[in-house]
Design a protein around this motif. Structure first.
Motif, mmCIF file in Angstrom:
data_model
loop_
_atom_site.group_PDB
_atom_site.id
_atom_site.type_symbol
_atom_site.label_atom_id
_atom_site.label_comp_id
_atom_site.label_asym_id
_atom_site.label_seq_id
_atom_site.Cartn_x
_atom_site.Cartn_y
_atom_site.Cartn_z
ATOM 1 N N ASP A 293 0.828 -1.202 0.000
ATOM 2 C CA ASP A 293 0.000 0.000 0.000
ATOM 3 C C ASP A 293 0.868 1.260 0.000
ATOM 4 O O ASP A 293 0.556 2.241 -0.677
ATOM 5 C CB ASP A 293 -0.949 0.002 1.194
ATOM 6 C CG ASP A 293 -2.010 -1.092 1.105
ATOM 7 O OD1 ASP A 293 -2.213 -1.644 0.005
ATOM 8 O OD2 ASP A 293 -2.618 -1.401 2.145
ATOM 9 N N VAL B 262 2.520 1.610 -3.606
ATOM 10 C CA VAL B 262 1.544 2.126 -4.569
ATOM 11 C C VAL B 262 1.227 3.586 -4.254
ATOM 12 O O VAL B 262 1.053 4.407 -5.158
ATOM 13 C CB VAL B 262 0.275 1.249 -4.583
ATOM 14 C CG1 VAL B 262 -0.820 1.878 -5.414
ATOM 15 C CG2 VAL B 262 0.601 -0.137 -5.111
ATOM 16 N N ARG C 220 -4.367 -2.173 -7.003
ATOM 17 C CA ARG C 220 -4.811 -1.347 -5.889
ATOM 18 C C ARG C 220 -6.105 -1.957 -5.369
ATOM 19 O O ARG C 220 -6.996 -2.256 -6.158
ATOM 20 C CB ARG C 220 -5.067 0.092 -6.332
ATOM 21 C CG ARG C 220 -3.808 0.853 -6.701
ATOM 22 C CD ARG C 220 -4.164 2.000 -7.629
ATOM 23 N NE ARG C 220 -3.030 2.860 -7.926
ATOM 24 C CZ ARG C 220 -2.156 2.628 -8.895
ATOM 25 N NH1 ARG C 220 -2.280 1.558 -9.664
ATOM 26 N NH2 ARG C 220 -1.162 3.463 -9.122
ATOM 27 N N TYR D 144 -9.572 3.639 -0.239
ATOM 28 C CA TYR D 144 -8.847 2.393 -0.143
ATOM 29 C C TYR D 144 -9.528 1.467 0.834
ATOM 30 O O TYR D 144 -9.977 1.876 1.891
ATOM 31 C CB TYR D 144 -7.382 2.643 0.246
ATOM 32 C CG TYR D 144 -6.633 3.288 -0.866
ATOM 33 C CD1 TYR D 144 -6.023 2.525 -1.845
ATOM 34 C CD2 TYR D 144 -6.588 4.668 -0.995
ATOM 35 C CE1 TYR D 144 -5.373 3.109 -2.912
ATOM 36 C CE2 TYR D 144 -5.935 5.264 -2.053
ATOM 37 C CZ TYR D 144 -5.326 4.477 -3.008
ATOM 38 O OH TYR D 144 -4.698 5.059 -4.063
#
Length: 187
Positions: free
Chosen positions: A44, A47, A100, A183
């Motif tokens: 995470d 990215v 993602r 997210y």
């Protein structure tokens, strides 16, 4: 008559294969969720560095420092999203295919999906911004841009972007929409 000699079949090296799987970047949400928690946090962040570089137009060094991950780690895991410029500096490409894990609203509620690439992630981000504006102000103008559109997950499954007012109101009343983060996981 000669006795038959039995030759052994070559032994498959499953250790190498599983070690390679552990060292490879996730390509689907299933692969992502099979990784250890520590790796998911690292992924995470990696990215996030790529997203930060693209969105804020900052260097790899600065973005990685702000995200708490080394530039070397970003190059190792997300090198496909980077390119080396003639001056030796690293720059982010226009788009990438990195996985993602994001939230998408469905008629059944919010759902985590793995999207492959920055373009799908950007589309979903713009959709969430339009949803947020709609719930804050009642302005549907930005939401109407998503009518008939969908986001595709890493497995090729299409998720239509909801624009029906009645459906959105029902989901909003049920507390499905949380605008803290697009997210799926808190990093």
């Amino acid at each position: 008559m000669k006795p038959r000699t039995r030759t052994k079949a070559p032994k498959k090296n499953t250790r190498t294969k599983s070690a390679k799987m552990r060292r490879s970047a996730p390509r689907t949400a299933t692969q992502y969720f099979q990784k250890p928690e520590r790796f998911k946090q690292l992924w995470d962040k990696v990215v996030g560095v790529i997203t930060k570089m693209r969105g804020e137009k900052i260097s790899l060094t600065k973005a990685s420092q702000e995200s708490g991950v080394s530039a070397q780690t970003v190059k190792r895991w997300a090198g496909s999203a980077l390119q080396k410029r003639p001056g030796g500096k690293w720059a982010v490409k226009r788009s990438d295919s990195l996985l993602r894990v994001l939230m998408v609203p469905t008629p059944e509620g919010a759902r985590e999906i793995g999207v492959a690439g920055s373009r799908q992630a950007t589309l979903l981000g713009k959709y969430w911004n339009a949803l947020h504006r709609y719930f804050e102000t009642g302005d549907r103008s930005r939401l109407e841009n998503f009518q008939g559109k969908y986001v595709t997950d890493a497995n090729g499954i299409r998720f239509p972007l909801l624009t029906d007012r009645a459906e959105l109101k029902r989901l909003g009343s049920a507390g499905v929409f949380s605008f803290e983060s697009l997210y799926g996981r808190s990093s």
